[in-house]
Design a protein around this motif. Sequence first.
Motif, PDB file in Angstrom:
ATOM      1  N   LEU A 111       0.806  -1.285   0.535  1.00  0.00           N
ATOM      2  CA  LEU A 111       0.082  -0.143   0.165  1.00  0.00           C
ATOM      3  C   LEU A 111       0.663   1.576  -0.038  1.00  0.00           C
ATOM      4  N   ASP A 112       1.141   1.899  -1.236  1.00  0.00           N
ATOM      5  CA  ASP A 112       1.726   3.277  -1.262  1.00  0.00           C
ATOM      6  C   ASP A 112       1.642   4.360  -0.391  1.00  0.00           C
ATOM      7  N   ASP A 113       0.545   4.784  -0.118  1.00  0.00           N
ATOM      8  CA  ASP A 113       0.121   5.816  -0.079  1.00  0.00           C
ATOM      9  C   ASP A 113      -0.405   5.700   2.032  1.00  0.00           C
ATOM     10  N   GLY A 114      -0.129   4.107   2.242  1.00  0.00           N
ATOM     11  CA  GLY A 114      -0.579   4.206   3.586  1.00  0.00           C
ATOM     12  C   GLY A 114      -1.523   4.218   4.183  1.00  0.00           C
ATOM     13  N   PHE A 115      -1.485   3.844   5.588  1.00  0.00           N
ATOM     14  CA  PHE A 115      -3.585   4.571   5.914  1.00  0.00           C
ATOM     15  C   PHE A 115      -3.773   5.774   6.087  1.00  0.00           C
TER      16      PHE A 115
END
Length: 128
Positions: A111-115
């Motif tokens: 998940l490139d942009d994270g939470f």
Amino acid sequence: RARRVQRRFASVKSKEAAEMLDNGLYAYLDVRTEKEWQDSGVADVPVLAMVTSHVPGPGGMAFDTQAWLEKVQRLFPDKQSKIVVGCKAGSRSRPAVSALEEAGYTELVELDDGFMGWKMSGLPVKYP
């Protein structure tokens, strides 16, 4: 001498990850800390696993790869499990997904942009 595995995992943004996770074919592996889960919530998806990767150590955050892998392998014994790995913003998920790949897992997405990206995209969140 350890053999380096050529990176094969894909990195995707939250909206694309949400589509992969919605049908339950992919599991979401959240590698943030328990405090982060409690303070910020977690992705509200059909299959969610939470295993902290990096923990505070004497020189900052430390990643005990072997101990972490053992926990993950108990949850996902099948090396062909489809897993999206995410953290807060991407800096912990990359080493985590690389460790999984080196351990023989083949169906990995980071998940490139994270939470943070997940929340900013307005995607569903729940509190553990």
